[in-house]
Design an enzyme around this catalytic site. Structure first.
Site: not given
Ligand code: COA
Length: 388
Positions: A332, A87, A336, A210-211
């Site tokens: 968020k 990431c 992402h 969670c994203s």
């Protein structure tokens, strides 16, 4: 080493972009950045592209060559390099491009970041993301990203008294910021109760901690600072850059509530910039889960270790707080698309430092920081930027 400035940015909307292909997304972000910078395509010396797993998400490897071709540069035969660090692929692509200009090898480079994650079903997306964890020690036994970050959250709650509500308040804040960002995947505010009552993913993290899984691309144009004013009145200089690594699996760490890749990368970046954390006016940090933002603000030195939850209560990280965190909505709410994230974070900070962030503008922002984490902290890139 010579100074390097960002002279142009481009970003696509983030979200479930089923009507756009991988190559369309990067070409769209790239052409925006070229228009924003005022350069001509002939002046570009090299391309650097961050992408975590195009091979698994869309079946496309050889991403460097594809991006050069899709952007219309194949006939110019300029070098095009794909960079991967899970990431943190985007942040690392920026750092590699930065080195190439700082060294004097190149004058102008384009940095891209891209991921197209929603062409596979959700369970497959989780499996692909888990390739950034340790396959033998973690993923093989069923660990996923939410599971790993849930363990970190549980430990943080145990060690420092961080509460479920404080985690949820991170999401409330970032959704409020995302509602002001036209590029965000979720342009809607979320109430605390909705976050607390969302379906559980991995206790204590619910779905809204969670994203999301996202598609999107972002690009930057980097230029030798001495030439930047030829193109723009508002260049933004990279004044510090750090990168560090840590054990791939969580169990090898001294303390799972501290990402030492962040503390080491940040130390390197602050040292180069010759500033303390208190000098940062605005930061985009890697909030892939609500607990990750709490860890980040501690590890970057904005608050003491263990005080990340209280910082949310004290509202120091809101748009008008002492240290505004994730004005874009963060991972968020903005979304992402993993390879794009590190590049998009810098695009947001550049807009903030140019005073062009519209409704989410942080007042008088002069120095900004970006923090991009690979997987569960085995790699991290921190960049610090200043308006010239
Ligand atoms: N935040 C806010 N809303 C979300 C969301 C999130 N993270 N994930 C999904 N949604 C919304 C969707 O937009 C959809 O809304 P709609 O019905 O209005 O269209 C709804 O919730 C259902 O979406 P769906 O795609 O079915 O959710 P899911 O259950 O398949 O996935 C998660 C939810 C949380 C499991 C998934 O987003 C996920 O795995 N996130 C973590 C990604 C990750 O690990 N990234 C790397 C981190 S380093």
């Amino acid at each position: 080493m010579r100074d390097v400035a960002v002279i142009g940015v481009g970003i696509t909307k983030f979200g479930e972009l089923w009507d756009k292909s991988f190559r369309q997304l990067i070409a769209e972000a790239g052409s925006q950045a070229i228009i924003d910078s005022g350069i001509s395509g002939k002046e570009i010396d090299a391309l650097y592209v961050g992408s975590m797993s195009a091979g698994r998400f869309v079946g496309q490897e050889h991403v460097g060559a594809l991006v050069a071709d899709a952007s219309g540069f194949s006939q110019m035969h300029i070098p095009s390099i794909r960079v991967e660090s899970a990431c943190a692929s985007g942040g690392l692509a920026v750092r590699q491009g930065y080195f190439s200009v700082a060294s004097g090898m190149n004058d102008i480079v384009v940095i891209g970041g891209i991921e197209k994650m929603t062409d596979v079903v959700g369970t497959e997306a989780s499996n692909i993301l888990a390739t950034g964890l340790d396959q033998e020690w973690e993923a093989f036994f069923g660990a996923t990203f939410p599971g790993i970050y849930a363990m970190i959250a549980t430990r943080h709650m145990h060690d420092f008294g961080t509460t479920r509500e404080q985690l949820a308040q991170v999401a409330v804040k970032n959704h409020a910021n995302g509602a002001l960002n036209p590029y965000a995947q979720f342009k809607r505010e979320m109430k605390l109760e909705s976050i607390l009552n969302a379906p559980m993913v991995a206790s204590p993290l619910g779905m809204l901690d969670c994203s999301p899984v996202s598609d999107g691309a972002a690009t930057l144009i980097l230029c030798a600072a001495e030439k930047a004013k030829k193109y723009t009145d508002k260049p933004v200089k990279i004044i510090g850059s750090g990168q560090a690594s840590d054990t791939l699996p969580l169990h090898g760490r001294n303390d799972i509530c501290t990402f030492e890749s962040t503390t080491y990368a940040a130390r390197m970046a602050y040292k180069q910039a010759n500033i303390e954390p208190s000098k940062i006016d605005v930061a985009e940090v890697h909030d892939c889960f609500t607990i990750a933002e709490i860890l980040a603000i501690e590890d970057l030195g904005f608050v003491k270790k263990g005080d990340g939850g209280k910082a949310i209560d004290n509202k120091i990280t809101t748009l008008d707080g002492k240290i505004p965190i994730n004005p874009s909505g963060g991972l968020k709410a903005k979304g992402h698309p993993v390879g794009a994230t590190g590049v998009a974070q810098i695009a947001e900070i550049v807009l903030q430092l140019r005073g062009e962030a519209d409704k989410r503008q942080v007042k008088d922002a002069k120095i900004g920081l970006t923090h991009n984490v690979g997987a569960s902290g085995a790699s991290c890139v921190v960049n610090i930027l200043e308006a010239m």
